[in-house]
Design an enzyme around this catalytic site. Structure first.
Site, PDB file in Angstrom:
ATOM      1  N   ASP A 200       0.871  -1.163   0.000  1.00 55.87           N
ATOM      2  CA  ASP A 200       0.000   0.000   0.000  1.00 55.87           C
ATOM      3  C   ASP A 200       0.927   1.238   0.000  1.00 55.87           C
ATOM      4  OD1 ASP A 200      -2.363   1.614   0.498  1.00 55.87           O
ATOM      5  OD2 ASP A 200      -1.670   1.728   2.573  1.00 55.87           O
ATOM      6  N   PHE A 201       0.390   2.428  -0.237  1.00 52.20           N
ATOM      7  CA  PHE A 201       1.248   3.613  -0.273  1.00 52.20           C
ATOM      8  C   PHE A 201       1.117   4.433   1.022  1.00 52.20           C
ATOM      9  CE2 PHE A 201       2.271   8.007  -1.716  1.00 52.20           C
ATOM     10  CZ  PHE A 201       3.594   7.782  -2.034  1.00 52.20           C
ATOM     11  N   ASP A 202      -0.005   5.161   1.185  1.00 51.53           N
ATOM     12  CA  ASP A 202      -0.160   6.045   2.352  1.00 51.53           C
ATOM     13  C   ASP A 202      -0.303   5.228   3.636  1.00 51.53           C
ATOM     14  OD1 ASP A 202      -0.728   8.975   1.198  1.00 51.53           O
ATOM     15  OD2 ASP A 202      -1.633   7.490  -0.127  1.00 51.53           O
TER      16      ASP A 202
ATOM     17  N   ASP B 202      -1.860  -0.859   5.483  1.00 53.12           N
ATOM     18  CA  ASP B 202      -2.433  -0.373   6.750  1.00 53.12           C
ATOM     19  C   ASP B 202      -3.929  -0.084   6.664  1.00 53.12           C
ATOM     20  OD1 ASP B 202      -2.144   2.006   5.133  1.00 53.12           O
ATOM     21  OD2 ASP B 202      -2.567   3.137   6.959  1.00 53.12           O
TER      22      ASP B 202
HETATM   23 MG   LIG Z   1      -2.811   3.095   3.462  1.00 54.18          MG
END
Ligand SMILES: [Mg+2]
Length: 253
Positions: free
Chosen positions: A20-22, A202
């Site tokens: 995932d990124f953020d 997350d």
């Molecule tokens: Mg995220």
């Protein structure tokens, strides 16, 4: 926990790494446009991508995600997997266009219902509208949530509200999630049936990808803020990078 994850992989790098990124590769910032990847972390991802498939799967639009990553050789999936690019191959879920045509009307309805609400940030993506309210007051957040849900209600079956971290996103009501995106990326890369995969994320939306993992794959949840079906947890973005560094180091020995 990092040692446990590496041990679970059996001393070998995974065949594919999904991230995932953020909140996973970059800390969550008050405004989504503040998220940045440092040059050294770009180099680390580039290095990993030379020995395994590295894919980033994000709720951001594909264009925004690719701009922020700026790492050649990665597979990128934007809009929670509705748009995918790997090398020269592009893939867009066929249900996106119809739903996207309705988004400007939803945004107008929300703004008309709300009037001015400080702290609301509306982001249009190719397949969705994201109503960010991290900077709104608690009362403002509730009003925004109610207005968005009311605006989407008449379009139920075509569009659906999807809650995220301090964001309510209006997305196409398609039976498609990050788990489907993982399978599509593996197909684009000609890697179906290869294991183990390592998936780190997350978000609540990452739970769909965790559920799509096979018995030999490894799912890692970042943070402690909600229940997860991932078997492993990391506490922070810093720990994610520590794990990635260890993965990279491993290939040299
Ligand atoms: Mg995220």
């Amino acid at each position: 926990m990092i040692a446990d994850i590496l041990g679970r992989l059996g001393g070998k790098p995974p065949v594919a790494l999904f991230l995932d990124f953020d909140g996973t590769l970059v800390p969550i910032r008050p405004r989504p446009d503040q998220a940045r990847l440092s040059p050294s972390r770009r180099r680390a991802l580039r290095g990993l991508s030379r020995t395994m498939l590295v894919a980033v799967v994000s709720g951001r639009s594909l264009a925004d995600l690719r701009r922020r990553l700026a790492v050649p050789g990665l597979a990128c999936a934007g809009s929670h997997g509705l748009e995918i690019r790997f090398r020269r191959r592009r893939w867009l879920h066929p249900g996106c266009r119809n739903a996207a045509r309705l988004l400007p009307g939803v945004e107008r309805t929300v703004r008309a219902r709300l009037g001015p609400v400080p702290g609301l940030l509306v982001e249009r993506k190719p397949c969705s509208s994201a109503f960010h309210f991290r900077m709104a007051t608690p009362g403002g957040r509730r009003r925004i949530g109610r207005a968005v849900r009311a605006a989407v209600e008449p379009l139920r079956g075509v569009l659906a509200p999807a809650p995220g971290k301090m964001v309510l996103e209006v997305r196409p009501a398609l039976p498609w999630n990050k788990g489907d995106a993982v399978r599509e990326i593996l197909a684009l890369a000609g890697m179906q049936g290869r294991h183990p995969l390592l998936y780190i994320g997350d978000d609540r939306t990452d739970e769909d990808a965790f559920r799509a993992m096979g018995p030999d794959d490894v799912a890692v949840h970042v943070g402690r803020n909600h229940a997860t079906c991932a078997r492993y947890r990391l506490g922070s973005v810093a720990e994610v990078w520590e794990l990635l560094a260890r993965l990279q180091g491993r290939k040299k020995d």
